[in-house]
Design an enzyme around this catalytic site. Structure first.
Site, PDB file in Angstrom:
ATOM      1  N   ARG A 262      -0.250  -2.065   1.164  1.00 28.33           N
ATOM      2  CA  ARG A 262      -1.633  -1.656   0.989  1.00 28.33           C
ATOM      3  C   ARG A 262      -2.261  -1.428   2.350  1.00 28.33           C
ATOM      4  NH1 ARG A 262      -1.090  -0.007  -3.408  1.00 28.33           N
ATOM      5  NH2 ARG A 262      -2.012  -0.722  -5.361  1.00 28.33           N
ATOM      6  N   GLU A 291      -7.281   7.193   2.265  1.00 33.96           N
ATOM      7  CA  GLU A 291      -6.217   8.066   1.760  1.00 33.96           C
ATOM      8  C   GLU A 291      -6.822   9.298   1.102  1.00 33.96           C
ATOM      9  OE1 GLU A 291      -3.329   6.064  -0.649  1.00 33.96           O
ATOM     10  OE2 GLU A 291      -2.888   4.569   0.886  1.00 33.96           O
ATOM     11  N   HIS A 310       2.057   7.855   0.719  1.00 37.57           N
ATOM     12  CA  HIS A 310       2.031   6.849  -0.352  1.00 37.57           C
ATOM     13  C   HIS A 310       3.127   7.130  -1.394  1.00 37.57           C
ATOM     14  CE1 HIS A 310      -0.905   3.719  -2.164  1.00 37.57           C
ATOM     15  NE2 HIS A 310       0.324   3.493  -2.587  1.00 37.57           N
TER      16      HIS A 310
END
Length: 350
Positions: A262, A291, A310
């Site tokens: 994370r 993001e 990701h």
């Protein structure tokens, strides 16, 4: 039974409905077949974000309210289940989420509405562990950076010079911060490579860590001793910015830092200078504080950075596994059995 299948471009509606039918033993239009409403969400083509009062969701409250109608059960990965959505769904009794945590669900609102919420722990453990090991290897052996340079026309023969050569995993000390389903898999792979593995996780059983061939230690000890540090902890208020400037300073000169967990686990502000000064030898990231990163992201021109969008959990098996985990919960609900992964146990007291 009326079911809303809110799929996306990863765990699609077809995967969800197919897994539920397999679990219930039905065929389309056959006896006992649920009445499905299908809703397609744009993730990951469009990034997730906050929707209403929930985080990391895709779609809108308005589309959800329109789609959920008389549904008794909802299966999804990214759909926003906010207080407004629960208010508009008086028949809803179960929300099954294809994620390691139902961050797209307002659990307090769900409990107040009498809706059980389940999730899918471990659905991406294999994929994320493989990816993390790949990032470690890419950073230690310059796989990604040398490939990019070669494709841009630069042959870096100097990487074979002793001073610039990569480092093997065999015999290297690697520290893992977090030892859940992903971190424990990473440890076992690294041990097989011959690495010395340190683990910091106050919630993990030390005997289990030792049985896996690793050594349980405190975080500061891990940072001081590890040539590579890989993050696998959950993001909580206690772990936010767990790796900050002070803890970066504990790491050996030239250490490698990997984060596939994370973005909030790290304070990103000191990283560019840590790379330029050599305090960090390399940085491998799959997650970010924002993001996607903005155009003026400070790490874009920092040296020895590997960055992926990701992707750690992005395997086809992850999507299939997630669909079957939530389908199994729908089956338990249909048979009146206890749910395996209930996120809001207080709902049982209502």
């Amino acid at each position: 039974m009326r079911i809303l299948a809110a799929g996306d471009e990863f765990v699609g509606t077809g995967l969800l409905t197919g897994a539920v039918r397999q679990e219930l033993g039905t065929v389309p239009g056959g006896p006992g077949d649920p009445e499905f409403t299908e809703l397609g969400l744009p993730w990951p083509i469009e990034p997730f974000g906050p929707v209403g009062n929930v985080q990391e969701a895709s779609g809108t409250e308005e589309r959800m309210i329109e789609a959920i109608a008389d549904a008794e059960v909802a299966v999804t990965q990214m759909a926003p289940f906010t207080e407004k959505v629960f208010t508009a769904a008086p028949h809803l009794r179960l929300v099954a989420v294809c994620r390691g945590g139902p961050v797209n669900v307002d659990l307090d609102a769900a409990t107040a509405a009498g809706v059980a919420v389940t999730y899918a722990p471990g659905r991406n453990a294999a994929a994320a562990a493989e990816f993390a090991v790949g990032m470690i290897l890419a950073a230690m052996r310059r796989i990604a950076t040398s490939s990019a340079e070669l494709l841009a026309g630069t042959w870096r023969g100097d990487y074979y010079a002793y001073a610039n050569a990569g480092v093997e995993l065999d015999g290297t000390t690697v520290g893992l911060v977090g030892y859940g389903a992903i971190g424990s898999r990473v440890a076992r792979v690294l041990v097989a490579f011959g690495a010395r593995v340190l683990v910091s996780d106050p919630f993990a059983n030390p005997a289990r860590i030792t049985d896996d061939g690793a050594e349980p230690v405190e975080l500061e000890d891990l940072l001081r001793r590890s040539a590579v540090v890989s993050l696998h902890a959950r993001l909580t208020e206690q772990t936010r910015h767990l790796i900050d400037a002070d803890r970066l300073a504990l790491m050996p000169e030239g250490a490698v830092l990997v984060n596939t967990a994370r973005g909030g686990l790290m304070d990103y502000a000191p990283l560019p200078e840590a790379l330029r000064s050599g305090r960090l030898g390399a940085l491998a990231l799959d997650v970010y504080d924002v993001e996607p990163p903005p155009a003026d992201w400070a790490l874009r021109d920092a040296p020895n950075v590997i960055a992926t969008p990701h992707l750690a959990g992005a395997s086809r098996q992850t999507a299939e596994r997630a669909a079957h985990i939530v389908a199994a919960e729908v089956g338990r609900y249909d048979r009146g059995e206890a749910l395996a992964f209930l996120a809001n146990p207080a709902v049982l007291d209502r």
